[in-house]
Design a protein around this motif. Sequence first.
Motif: not given
Length: 339
Positions: A174-179, A233-243, A260-266
């Motif tokens: 929430l806070f990251e999106s608002l920022e 839009e956040l400072p994390y690795r960009k992610m896309q859906l594959g298969e 997906a959020e856990k994947v991006m944050r790690t």
Amino acid sequence: MRKLFIHKPLFRLLSPLFSGTLVYLLILLINNTIDELGANFFGQELYVCIGLAYLIQEYSRISIIIFKRLKWPSSFFLKTILQIISTILINIALVSLAMYLYFTMVLYYAPNSRELLIFNSIFSVIALIYVLLYVSHQFLYMVNTEKLKKEEWARQEIEDDFTDFKRGINPELLFESLEAILVVMKKDSDKAEQITDRFAMVYRYLLSKKKDELVPLADELRTLEEFLQLFSELPYRKMQLGEIASSKMLVVPGSLLRIAEKVMRTTIPSEVEKVTLNILESEDKLTIQYKHEEKIGKSLNINDLQCIKRDYKYYATEPVQVVHDDLYKTVYLPKLSLV
């Protein structure tokens, strides 16, 4: 609470002195008048009564330990009845044998039935008091244990409710999106509006589906696409859906979003490379797989998915799993359906 006071060394040492003296006093009152009590109080019989008190109380304590370790009978009531009967019978045998040896070897005559009845009655009461102390202690322990279980259940329920509330709100996102919106809106108001729309859609989905137990996989995937766009839009690795699996199976709402959020944050942030998230289907599992490039000291493991693991255990016998190899990290979710 678990240890009864009769097992304390000080109680075992001092208690027979008082109980033996009390037994001797009762016998004197039965056999003599109050006027003769002072003249006959101190004597050899006093030490015999104290010795018998040590014998009976130690036997009663040992019998409590033995019955406590017995697996049969399983019923607490039957075990208590058996313990009382056996303790009193063995107590009568011990007192009768001790009194017979004392009378024949020291006083040189056999005890009569009245004397044996007096000694056995009094010492049987002492043994019975020991057993009743143990029974009352066990009842008190069971009552307190039940109360503690209810308190623990209530505490766990409150913690689960708070966790569910926190998971639905997701304050970090929430806070990251608002920022991100505040930063972008100064440069590009249209883009800020798009981020706001994605943000609203994701939170609308999370909050509206909070009361739903299961949702179609297609609904979850639609929201996941918007979720990944929001994270771009956040400072994390960009992610896309594959298969992507095209099944009509069901999932717990928000489970794919949380994974997906856990994947991006790690995953190590990068402006060049993207993480491709493949969502595949097997006979009995839904597979979420990606090439991992994780941060040092921060990797995705099963402990990070405890909420998802807890949710899925209500619907499937198969557990949630996280498998790691040199190239891929894979999360396995049990396949759910209404059939």
